[in-house]
Design an enzyme around this catalytic site. Structure first.
Site, short mmCIF file in Angstrom:
data_model
loop_
_atom_site.label_atom_id
_atom_site.label_comp_id
_atom_site.label_asym_id
_atom_site.label_seq_id
_atom_site.Cartn_x
_atom_site.Cartn_y
_atom_site.Cartn_z
N VAL A 1 0.84 -1.19 0.00
CA VAL A 1 0.00 0.00 0.00
C VAL A 1 0.88 1.24 0.00
O VAL A 1 1.92 1.26 0.67
CB VAL A 1 -0.89 0.02 1.27
CG1 VAL A 1 -1.74 1.27 1.34
CG2 VAL A 1 -1.75 -1.23 1.36
N CYS A 2 0.44 2.27 -0.72
CA CYS A 2 1.09 3.59 -0.65
C CYS A 2 0.03 4.66 -0.86
O CYS A 2 -1.16 4.39 -0.72
CB CYS A 2 2.25 3.71 -1.65
SG CYS A 2 1.74 3.84 -3.37
N ARG A 3 0.43 5.85 -1.22
CA ARG A 3 -0.52 6.95 -1.39
C ARG A 3 -1.40 6.75 -2.62
O ARG A 3 -2.62 6.89 -2.55
CB ARG A 3 0.24 8.28 -1.48
CG ARG A 3 -0.66 9.49 -1.64
CD ARG A 3 0.16 10.79 -1.61
NE ARG A 3 -0.70 11.93 -1.88
CZ ARG A 3 -0.94 12.41 -3.10
NH1 ARG A 3 -0.37 11.83 -4.16
NH2 ARG A 3 -1.72 13.44 -3.27
N MET B 1 -3.96 4.88 -0.91
CA MET B 1 -4.79 5.48 0.14
C MET B 1 -5.67 6.59 -0.41
O MET B 1 -6.69 6.91 0.20
CB MET B 1 -3.91 6.00 1.28
CG MET B 1 -3.22 4.89 2.08
SD MET B 1 -4.37 3.68 2.80
CE MET B 1 -5.14 4.66 4.10
#
Length: 96
Positions: A60-62, A88
């Site tokens: 997961v990242c931005r 996100m």
């Protein structure tokens, strides 16, 4: 590259998930998916020994870019990883 949407990841919450958030500490402080472990992308090479090749990890990242980089790196070292597309920014589920 294996990918899950944010909706697919959210539907798996409550199961035994191995989420790795590769955003920077300051970004994660604004909220992360419950249970996610923060390993900033720049530290992944040095902390990958903390991971188990027998497990599956969701990255997961931005927005999905850094997590895709992390996926490629970990795959090249024999890990089973999935990228969460949209990151996100697209996440509508709970955060902690």
């Amino acid at each position: 590259m294996r990918e899950f949407t944010t909706t697919q990841v959210e539907s798996l919450l409550g199961e035994e998930l191995n989420l790795i958030d590769v955003r920077e500490v300051e970004e994660v402080a604004q909220g992360k998916i419950p249970g996610a472990i923060n390993i900033p992308l720049g530290l992944l090479e040095f902390r990958m020994q903390e991971l188990d090749k027998a497990k599956e990890y969701i990255m997961v990242c931005r927005s999905g870019g850094r997590s895709a980089q992390a996926l490629k790196f970990l795959e090249s070292h024999g890990f089973n990883v999935i990228n969460m597309t949209g990151g996100m920014l697209a996440w509508e589920g709970p955060i902690e």
